[in-house]
Design a protein around this motif. Structure first.
Motif, PDB file in Angstrom:
ATOM      1  N   GLN A   1       0.811  -1.212   0.000  1.00 13.82           N
ATOM      2  CA  GLN A   1       0.000   0.000   0.000  1.00 13.82           C
ATOM      3  C   GLN A   1       0.849   1.270   0.000  1.00 13.82           C
ATOM      4  O   GLN A   1       0.558   2.209  -0.740  1.00 13.82           O
ATOM      5  CB  GLN A   1      -0.941  -0.005   1.216  1.00 13.82           C
ATOM      6  N   GLN A   2       1.886   1.316   0.801  1.00 17.23           N
ATOM      7  CA  GLN A   2       2.719   2.522   0.887  1.00 17.23           C
ATOM      8  C   GLN A   2       3.417   2.804  -0.438  1.00 17.23           C
ATOM      9  O   GLN A   2       3.450   3.938  -0.908  1.00 17.23           O
ATOM     10  CB  GLN A   2       3.770   2.352   1.985  1.00 17.23           C
ATOM     11  N   PHE A   3       3.973   1.773  -1.030  1.00 16.01           N
ATOM     12  CA  PHE A   3       4.673   1.909  -2.303  1.00 16.01           C
ATOM     13  C   PHE A   3       3.717   2.338  -3.409  1.00 16.01           C
ATOM     14  O   PHE A   3       4.033   3.208  -4.227  1.00 16.01           O
ATOM     15  CB  PHE A   3       5.356   0.588  -2.658  1.00 16.01           C
ATOM     16  N   GLU A   4       2.535   1.749  -3.443  1.00 20.37           N
ATOM     17  CA  GLU A   4       1.541   2.089  -4.464  1.00 20.37           C
ATOM     18  C   GLU A   4       1.058   3.526  -4.306  1.00 20.37           C
ATOM     19  O   GLU A   4       0.861   4.225  -5.300  1.00 20.37           O
ATOM     20  CB  GLU A   4       0.376   1.118  -4.400  1.00 20.37           C
ATOM     21  N   ASN A   5       0.864   3.972  -3.064  1.00 23.65           N
ATOM     22  CA  ASN A   5       0.474   5.364  -2.841  1.00 23.65           C
ATOM     23  C   ASN A   5       1.557   6.327  -3.310  1.00 23.65           C
ATOM     24  O   ASN A   5       1.264   7.369  -3.878  1.00 23.65           O
ATOM     25  CB  ASN A   5       0.170   5.613  -1.361  1.00 23.65           C
TER      26      ASN A   5
END
Length: 88
Positions: A36-40
């Motif tokens: 999630q963090q990387f995609e955001n």
């Protein structure tokens, strides 16, 4: 269902924020979140780049308008001078 080709058009992406962009991609392409963090972070970069491209294109169009106006104004002034000066 939206047309998926809109995601390739920078002007459409520039109107979104990163969470909306990710949600639309997940819904349209049936994706699951892995990190999630990387995609955001990636979505934020994509949206920021789209906004920069939109801003640059807008300012480029304004600059082209000024360039055309600066080329036309001396010709108009010359024609005005020739019309008002009968000795030419």
């Amino acid at each position: 269902m939206r047309n998926n080709t809109y995601y390739f058009y920078y002007k459409y992406v520039a109107t979104l924020n990163e969470s909306t962009f990710l949600d639309n991609l997940r819904n349209d392409y049936n994706l699951t979140s892995q990190n999630q963090q990387f995609e955001n972070d990636l979505a934020n970069q994509i949206v920021v780049l789209a906004k920069n491209a939109d801003r640059k294109f807008t300012f480029f169009n304004i600059a082209i308008g000024f360039t055309i106006a600066s080329l036309i104004s001396p010709i108009g002034l010359l024609l005005f001078h020739i019309y008002n000066n009968p000795n030419w």
